[in-house]
Design a protein around this motif. Structure first.
Motif: not given
Ligand code: PLP
Length: 497
Positions: A199, A326-328, A298, A342, A340, A300, A196, A265
């Motif tokens: 990203a 976005v994340g991972s 986010d 997008v 990660g 994540t 992330t 978040s």
């Protein structure tokens, strides 16, 4: 008039990070850390340092420790001083590694708050580390690794190896995963990144010019703050509420400040562990659609569930909203994978892919092949992580309740961190006291746009229960030496070194 730039004690303490974990007497450790900051260009020539007494108070050391450290640096020509004019970084610090005023890069101070980042970059060690919100890999990560066949690798090796947007199999697998979770997605709406962190950097690069505004919850994740600060954006805080920020506050901040981006978040929030309600997600998605303000959500920590699963992503509530998710795999599987993503509209992904191609020409393809196998294990991984997290959080809170009954926190709904309020004490100073007891923690101000939340610290609970028990013992020893209302140290802090 003295026009030289000054650095205040709290900022310098943040830059120094884990200086006290170094070997030897404290003044030597401090001198070494200051030298390193000058060599890296973080403390630029002619920068005026805080007065000895002020820095000593913030570091919870004796004034003579700071005085001796400054003397060492002066004898080596890193620092200069004059009666009445203070102490400053020399005009020409010695050594090839130092940067001249003209050639040095901009100090990363504002971008990379080193309490967290310098320790990662320089490998500073302490006996117990509660700064990093991550856990060792699950076994199923290696099971998936072994499942990648020779034939698949041979086939992969026949390509030239540059895929800036990501390995097609992984993009497709991620798109299918999002679609099944209620967010219809096609392969061209997915970009693979190095975590992330990348990203966010790519998004900052794509959307922000110097001085552009980014609306963000306060407190929030330092990785995001660093990415936006590095793009020289101006950060606008909105309170991070228990169910997400108040949509009316967001609407009014958007009207007043015209941000280029909004960063949220929705769950699980780092550092507070909150989860944004479905209602708030829907309202914020509606807002983004109406105002056409890009919202970065986010995700994540979205899979680190302690109680109930988080609601679907903000992007799934309103197809017309310019939401960039976005994340991972970092928190659920392992941060060492550096995989990660997008998820956004195809034109946004195309633009980000171009920026990524300039940044690194694309991420490692074998890691992505492995990643595409891991997606099938998401449910299993969620269950495993949940068992680990519940056990560890219970252990940490039980120890805190017994040993530090004055401390206050709200039990997180998910994630890997506990946001703790210290009565009448600066988190920045307490983090120093904790370091002297061999435990590293992150002070609350690091998570803030405005350096607020100084009475908070973040404790991560990804470590084994035995480590957490040891950590609380050390924290309680540190706490015993800190008088509320009064941050002057007891002699015990520096008696041993
Ligand atoms: C909310 C949030 N965003 C981004 C990151 C960075 O994670 P990654 O390892 O995917 O780069 C973290 C890690 O702590 C995080 O908590």
């Amino acid at each position: 008039m003295d026009t030289r730039r000054r650095i205040d004690a709290p900022e310098l303490v943040r830059l120094l990070g884990r200086w006290a974990a170094d070997e030897g007497p404290l003044f030597r450790a401090l001198a070494r850390s200051l030298t390193r900051l000058i060599q890296m260009g973080e403390l630029e020539p002619e920068l005026v340092l805080p007065a000895e007494r002020e820095l000593a108070q913030r570091l919870l050391v004796s004034r003579s420790t700071v005085m001796q450290a400054y003397e060492v640096l002066k004898s080596e020509s890193w620092l200069a001083s004059r009666q009445g004019s203070g102490t400053w970084v020399s005009e020409r610090p010695p050594g090839n590694g130092s940067h001249s005023a003209a050639s040095r890069p901009p100090p990363a101070a504002a971008a990379a708050d080193s309490t967290l980042f310098a320790a990662l970059a320089h490998g500073a060690t302490v006996q117990v580390d509660l700064t990093v919100a991550a856990m060792p890999a699950l076994d199923l990560v290696w099971r998936a690794y072994r499942e990648v066949t020779d034939a698949e690798l041979t086939e992969l090796g026949k390509t030239v190896g540059y895929e800036p947007a990501g390995l097609p199999q992984l993009r497709e697998a991620l798109a299918t995963h999002f679609t099944r979770s209620g967010l219809p997605t096609t392969e061209d709406e997915v970009l693979v990144t190095n975590g992330t962190a990348q990203a966010l950097t790519l998004i900052a690069h794509s959307y922000l010019r110097t001085g552009d505004r980014v609306l963000t919850e306060d407190p929030t994740c330092p990785v995001a703050l660093a990415a936006f600060r590095q793009a020289r954006a101006s950060l606008v805080p909105i309170a991070a509420g228990e169910h997400g920020p108040d949509p009316e506050a967001v609407a009014s901040a958007v009207r007043q400040t015209h941000p280029q981006l909004v960063y949220l978040s929705p769950g699980f929030h780092n550092p507070c562990g909150h989860v944004m309600s479905s209602k708030r997600r829907a309202e914020l998605a509606g807002l983004a659609a109406r105002w056409q303000v890009p919202v970065v959500e986010d995700l994540t920590n979205a899979d680190l569930v302690l109680e109930r699963a988080a609601p679907p992503p903000i992007a799934s509530f309103e197809q017309r909203a310019p939401v960039i998710s976005v994340g991972s795999f970092s928190k659920l599987f392992w941060a060492g994978l550096r995989v990660g993503w997008v998820r956004a509209a195809a034109p946004v992904i195309a633009r980000l892919a171009r920026i990524k191609s300039v940044a690194d020409l694309g991420s490692s393809l074998p890691a992505q092949l492995h990643g595409s196998r891991l997606i099938a294990s998401i449910d299993e991984a969620r269950m495993e992580r949940r068992c680990q997290l519940v056990e560890r959080l219970d252990c940490l809170t039980a120890e805190l309740t017994t040993q530090l009954p004055e401390w206050r926190w709200t039990r997180p709904a998910g994630g890997l961190s506990l946001w703790v309020r210290l009565p009448n004490t600066s988190g920045l100073s307490f983090a120093q006291a904790a370091l002297y007891q061999g435990v590293a923690i992150v002070p609350g101000a690091v998570f803030s746009v405005t350096q607020a939340h100084d009475s908070y610290i973040r404790l991560t609970f990804g470590q084994d229960p035995a480590v957490l028990t040891d950590a609380v013992r050390r924290l309680s020893r540190a706490w015993a030496g800190v008088q509320p209302h009064e941050l002057t140290p007891r002699p015990a802090w520096f008696a041993t070194r």
